[in-house]
Design a protein around this motif. Structure first.
Motif, PDB file in Angstrom:
ATOM      1  N   GLN A  43     -67.474  49.927  31.962  1.00 43.17           N
ATOM      2  CA  GLN A  43     -67.023  50.457  31.065  1.00 43.17           C
ATOM      3  C   GLN A  43     -66.189  51.819  31.029  1.00 43.17           C
ATOM      4  O   GLN A  43     -65.163  51.968  30.230  1.00 43.17           O
ATOM      5  CB  GLN A  43     -67.892  50.121  30.036  1.00 43.17           C
ATOM      6  N   THR A  44     -67.246  52.545  31.480  1.00 38.05           N
ATOM      7  CA  THR A  44     -66.549  54.166  31.619  1.00 38.05           C
ATOM      8  C   THR A  44     -65.253  53.989  32.447  1.00 38.05           C
ATOM      9  O   THR A  44     -64.371  55.182  32.073  1.00 38.05           O
ATOM     10  CB  THR A  44     -67.424  55.120  32.375  1.00 38.05           C
ATOM     11  N   LYS A  45     -65.202  53.374  33.635  1.00 37.70           N
ATOM     12  CA  LYS A  45     -64.089  53.450  34.449  1.00 37.70           C
ATOM     13  C   LYS A  45     -62.701  52.750  33.464  1.00 37.70           C
ATOM     14  O   LYS A  45     -61.588  53.251  33.601  1.00 37.70           O
ATOM     15  CB  LYS A  45     -64.166  52.696  35.568  1.00 37.70           C
ATOM     16  N   TYR A  46     -63.174  51.678  32.866  1.00 40.14           N
ATOM     17  CA  TYR A  46     -61.942  50.951  32.242  1.00 40.14           C
ATOM     18  C   TYR A  46     -61.394  51.987  30.887  1.00 40.14           C
ATOM     19  O   TYR A  46     -60.362  51.909  30.843  1.00 40.14           O
ATOM     20  CB  TYR A  46     -62.555  49.780  31.619  1.00 40.14           C
ATOM     21  N   ARG A  47     -62.465  52.515  30.339  1.00 40.64           N
ATOM     22  CA  ARG A  47     -61.932  53.456  29.067  1.00 40.64           C
ATOM     23  C   ARG A  47     -61.004  54.616  29.716  1.00 40.64           C
ATOM     24  O   ARG A  47     -60.137  55.017  29.199  1.00 40.64           O
ATOM     25  CB  ARG A  47     -62.952  53.950  28.409  1.00 40.64           C
ATOM     26  N   LEU A  48     -61.515  55.062  30.836  1.00 42.26           N
ATOM     27  CA  LEU A  48     -60.898  56.153  31.434  1.00 42.26           C
ATOM     28  C   LEU A  48     -59.362  55.862  32.113  1.00 42.26           C
ATOM     29  O   LEU A  48     -58.600  56.539  32.165  1.00 42.26           O
ATOM     30  CB  LEU A  48     -61.570  56.885  32.433  1.00 42.26           C
ATOM     31  N   GLY A  49     -59.319  54.604  32.373  1.00 43.02           N
ATOM     32  CA  GLY A  49     -58.052  54.053  32.926  1.00 43.02           C
ATOM     33  C   GLY A  49     -57.167  53.824  31.632  1.00 43.02           C
ATOM     34  O   GLY A  49     -56.028  54.066  32.035  1.00 43.02           O
ATOM     35  N   LEU A  50     -57.627  53.272  30.438  1.00 49.33           N
ATOM     36  CA  LEU A  50     -56.848  53.076  29.531  1.00 49.33           C
ATOM     37  C   LEU A  50     -56.298  54.651  29.122  1.00 49.33           C
ATOM     38  O   LEU A  50     -55.187  54.872  28.635  1.00 49.33           O
ATOM     39  CB  LEU A  50     -57.590  52.524  28.232  1.00 49.33           C
ATOM     40  N   LEU A  51     -57.222  55.617  28.971  1.00 44.98           N
ATOM     41  CA  LEU A  51     -56.924  56.746  28.658  1.00 44.98           C
ATOM     42  C   LEU A  51     -55.564  57.409  29.468  1.00 44.98           C
ATOM     43  O   LEU A  51     -54.730  58.051  28.783  1.00 44.98           O
ATOM     44  CB  LEU A  51     -57.980  57.884  28.668  1.00 44.98           C
ATOM     45  N   SER A  52     -55.811  57.090  30.897  1.00 45.34           N
ATOM     46  CA  SER A  52     -54.512  57.754  31.760  1.00 45.34           C
ATOM     47  C   SER A  52     -53.207  56.873  31.407  1.00 45.34           C
ATOM     48  O   SER A  52     -52.328  57.479  31.449  1.00 45.34           O
ATOM     49  CB  SER A  52     -54.949  57.217  33.216  1.00 45.34           C
ATOM     50  N   LEU A  53     -53.383  55.580  31.169  1.00 45.65           N
ATOM     51  CA  LEU A  53     -52.081  54.762  30.676  1.00 45.65           C
ATOM     52  C   LEU A  53     -51.546  55.427  29.345  1.00 45.65           C
ATOM     53  O   LEU A  53     -50.462  55.721  29.470  1.00 45.65           O
ATOM     54  CB  LEU A  53     -52.641  53.348  30.711  1.00 45.65           C
ATOM     55  N   VAL A  54     -52.125  55.710  28.387  1.00 50.94           N
ATOM     56  CA  VAL A  54     -51.770  56.310  27.104  1.00 50.94           C
ATOM     57  C   VAL A  54     -51.272  57.671  27.472  1.00 50.94           C
ATOM     58  O   VAL A  54     -50.116  57.891  26.778  1.00 50.94           O
ATOM     59  CB  VAL A  54     -52.915  56.134  26.173  1.00 50.94           C
ATOM     60  N   VAL A  55     -51.820  58.410  28.032  1.00 51.82           N
ATOM     61  CA  VAL A  55     -51.341  59.788  28.401  1.00 51.82           C
ATOM     62  C   VAL A  55     -50.155  59.797  29.065  1.00 51.82           C
ATOM     63  O   VAL A  55     -49.341  60.448  28.819  1.00 51.82           O
ATOM     64  CB  VAL A  55     -52.512  60.708  29.101  1.00 51.82           C
ATOM     65  N   SER A  56     -50.281  59.113  30.183  1.00 50.33           N
ATOM     66  CA  SER A  56     -48.738  58.878  30.986  1.00 50.33           C
ATOM     67  C   SER A  56     -47.561  58.348  30.133  1.00 50.33           C
ATOM     68  O   SER A  56     -46.511  58.907  30.519  1.00 50.33           O
ATOM     69  CB  SER A  56     -49.158  57.728  32.121  1.00 50.33           C
ATOM     70  N   ILE A  57     -47.717  57.457  29.049  1.00 55.09           N
ATOM     71  CA  ILE A  57     -46.524  56.827  28.333  1.00 55.09           C
ATOM     72  C   ILE A  57     -46.019  58.016  27.454  1.00 55.09           C
ATOM     73  O   ILE A  57     -45.004  58.105  27.446  1.00 55.09           O
ATOM     74  CB  ILE A  57     -47.249  55.713  27.569  1.00 55.09           C
ATOM     75  N   ALA A  58     -47.063  58.757  26.912  1.00 56.61           N
ATOM     76  CA  ALA A  58     -46.671  59.812  25.971  1.00 56.61           C
ATOM     77  C   ALA A  58     -46.103  61.098  26.699  1.00 56.61           C
ATOM     78  O   ALA A  58     -44.760  61.598  26.383  1.00 56.61           O
ATOM     79  CB  ALA A  58     -47.888  60.361  25.399  1.00 56.61           C
ATOM     80  N   LEU A  59     -46.462  61.454  27.907  1.00 60.61           N
ATOM     81  CA  LEU A  59     -45.878  62.661  28.798  1.00 60.61           C
ATOM     82  C   LEU A  59     -44.551  62.032  29.348  1.00 60.61           C
ATOM     83  O   LEU A  59     -43.559  62.963  29.504  1.00 60.61           O
ATOM     84  CB  LEU A  59     -46.797  62.702  29.711  1.00 60.61           C
ATOM     85  N   VAL A  60     -44.330  60.816  29.836  1.00 62.42           N
ATOM     86  CA  VAL A  60     -43.057  60.436  30.279  1.00 62.42           C
ATOM     87  C   VAL A  60     -42.060  60.641  29.182  1.00 62.42           C
ATOM     88  O   VAL A  60     -40.821  60.941  29.501  1.00 62.42           O
ATOM     89  CB  VAL A  60     -43.115  58.930  30.902  1.00 62.42           C
ATOM     90  N   ALA A  61     -42.251  60.346  28.000  1.00 65.18           N
ATOM     91  CA  ALA A  61     -41.201  60.519  26.877  1.00 65.18           C
ATOM     92  C   ALA A  61     -40.840  62.039  26.675  1.00 65.18           C
ATOM     93  O   ALA A  61     -39.871  62.334  26.476  1.00 65.18           O
ATOM     94  CB  ALA A  61     -41.786  59.650  25.441  1.00 65.18           C
ATOM     95  N   ILE A  62     -41.759  62.700  26.771  1.00 67.24           N
ATOM     96  CA  ILE A  62     -41.594  64.322  26.398  1.00 67.24           C
ATOM     97  C   ILE A  62     -40.798  64.745  27.681  1.00 67.24           C
ATOM     98  O   ILE A  62     -39.794  65.668  27.363  1.00 67.24           O
ATOM     99  CB  ILE A  62     -43.000  65.034  26.448  1.00 67.24           C
ATOM    100  N   LYS A  63     -40.949  64.260  28.840  1.00 68.42           N
ATOM    101  CA  LYS A  63     -40.184  64.887  29.854  1.00 68.42           C
ATOM    102  C   LYS A  63     -38.916  64.139  30.046  1.00 68.42           C
ATOM    103  O   LYS A  63     -37.821  65.229  30.278  1.00 68.42           O
ATOM    104  CB  LYS A  63     -40.825  64.165  31.445  1.00 68.42           C
ATOM    105  N   PHE A  64     -38.616  62.971  29.556  1.00 63.06           N
ATOM    106  CA  PHE A  64     -37.159  62.657  29.491  1.00 63.06           C
ATOM    107  C   PHE A  64     -36.623  63.254  28.205  1.00 63.06           C
ATOM    108  O   PHE A  64     -35.223  63.617  28.367  1.00 63.06           O
ATOM    109  CB  PHE A  64     -36.872  61.070  29.325  1.00 63.06           C
TER     110      PHE A  64
END
Length: 328
Positions: A5-26
């Motif tokens: 569960q810990t690994k899955y939640r951290l994986g979900l956090l990584s995905l959400v952060v990646s989506i937000a940051l790619v929008a900022i960079k573009f």
């Protein structure tokens, strides 16, 4: 909360952060039209794809063993790492190509102040999340989490270098600092992508993890008992975070089946206690021969033919060989 569960939640956090940051960079690229910023944004698209796949692999790795997967689903984490490394490698190749064209035919860079501000903020976020993923991944022995975290480190580094390039362009007016930084980042990304693919292939091909094998042998040596005459053909396979260990242990041939089983149970339990992950261990018991008398520690052996000479210390060189040890 379980480790899965810990690994899955951290994986979900990584995905959400990646989506937000790619929008900022573009958005930063739209303001600056910088080749270095575009390089950073393109590399972040890979973050989104790989974080999504890593999240799915963490879900699969957490599934219990079944009839089709008797050793569990942990190998998918190595596949995730290879997928991530392959995409990073291709992104690095494209970035080098694009940056080379821009270096030959440079174009103006606009709004470097906003570009630096936006990229610096993404670098801070990536460093924080990446550090969390790597630390937790190492603690839980998750190659997918560690790989995802290291990718965020790389992403943070590209943002820092891109910001530095924008500062140099603004300070000097030399536009080629921008494309030069992109060339540097492209090469760096290419090399790191290759390294991730290499680590993935090593895991999928069950390449020996020398550190883990050494740790297993050292534990057996430290807890060694007289009936454990000799250990050989020791192998360790990693399935995600879990370990599968098997070896041959030579024991007195006159032991009853119950006595042998008791010794094997103790061996398996002490190895399981040594590691903080699930360990599946199989020990094959070999009956001793008189050739082992000279290295056998059984002081009260009723059938000894030769006097004890000295103990053979188990190490990485002799315990993994598929042959019984004997003194010259």
């Amino acid at each position: 909360m379980t480790s899965s569960q810990t690994k899955y939640r951290l994986g979900l956090l990584s995905l959400v952060v990646s989506i937000a940051l790619v929008a900022i960079k573009f958005y930063a690229y739209r303001l600056t039209r910088s080749q270095a910023v575009l390089t950073d944004a393109l590399e972040s698209i890979i973050n989104v794809a790989t974080s999504g796949f890593a999240l799915y692999s963490l879900y699969l790795a957490g599934l219990p063993k079944d009839e089709n997967h008797p050793y569990g689903h942990g190998k998918v984490e190595n596949l995730s790492l290879g997928f991530e490394g392959g995409l990073i490698f291709m992104a690095g190749a494209f970035i080098l190509y694009s940056a080379t064209k821009s270096f030959i035919h440079p174009h103006p860079v606009g709004r470097p102040d906003w570009g630096v501000l936006l990229l610096a903020s993404t670098a801070v976020v990536n460093l924080g999340v990446g550090l969390l993923l790597v630390r937790t991944g190492k603690r839980l022995n998750s190659v997918a989490l560690v790989g995802d975290g290291q990718h965020l480190y790389i992403d943070a580094l590209t943002s820092i270098v891109s910001s530095a390039a924008l500062v140099l362009v603004a300070a000097t007016g030399v536009v080629r600092f921008d494309s030069g930084a992109a060339l540097l980042l492209g090469g760096f990304i290419l090399v790191n992508g290759w390294r991730m693919v290499r680590r993935s292939v090593s895991g999928l091909m069950d390449e020996t993890d020398t550190a883990v094998v050494t740790e297993v042998i050292a534990e057996l040596q430290a807890q060694r008992r007289a009936p454990w005459i000799d250990v050989h053909n020791l192998r360790v396979q990693r399935y995600g975070a879990n370990l599968h260990i098997d070896c041959h242990m030579q024991m007195p041939y006159y032991f009853t089946l119950e006595e042998v089983h008791s010794q094997l149970f103790d061996i398996e339990e002490l190895i399981r206690a040594r590691f903080a992950v699930e360990v599946e261990m199989f020990v094959h018991a070999d009956p001793c021969t008189f050739a082992a008398c000279s290295l056998c520690l059984m002081a009260e052996c009723p059938v000894r033919l030769h006097a004890f000479q000295h103990e053979v210390e188990w190490n990485l060189q002799n315990a993994v060989k598929n042959e019984r040890h004997r003194l010259p």
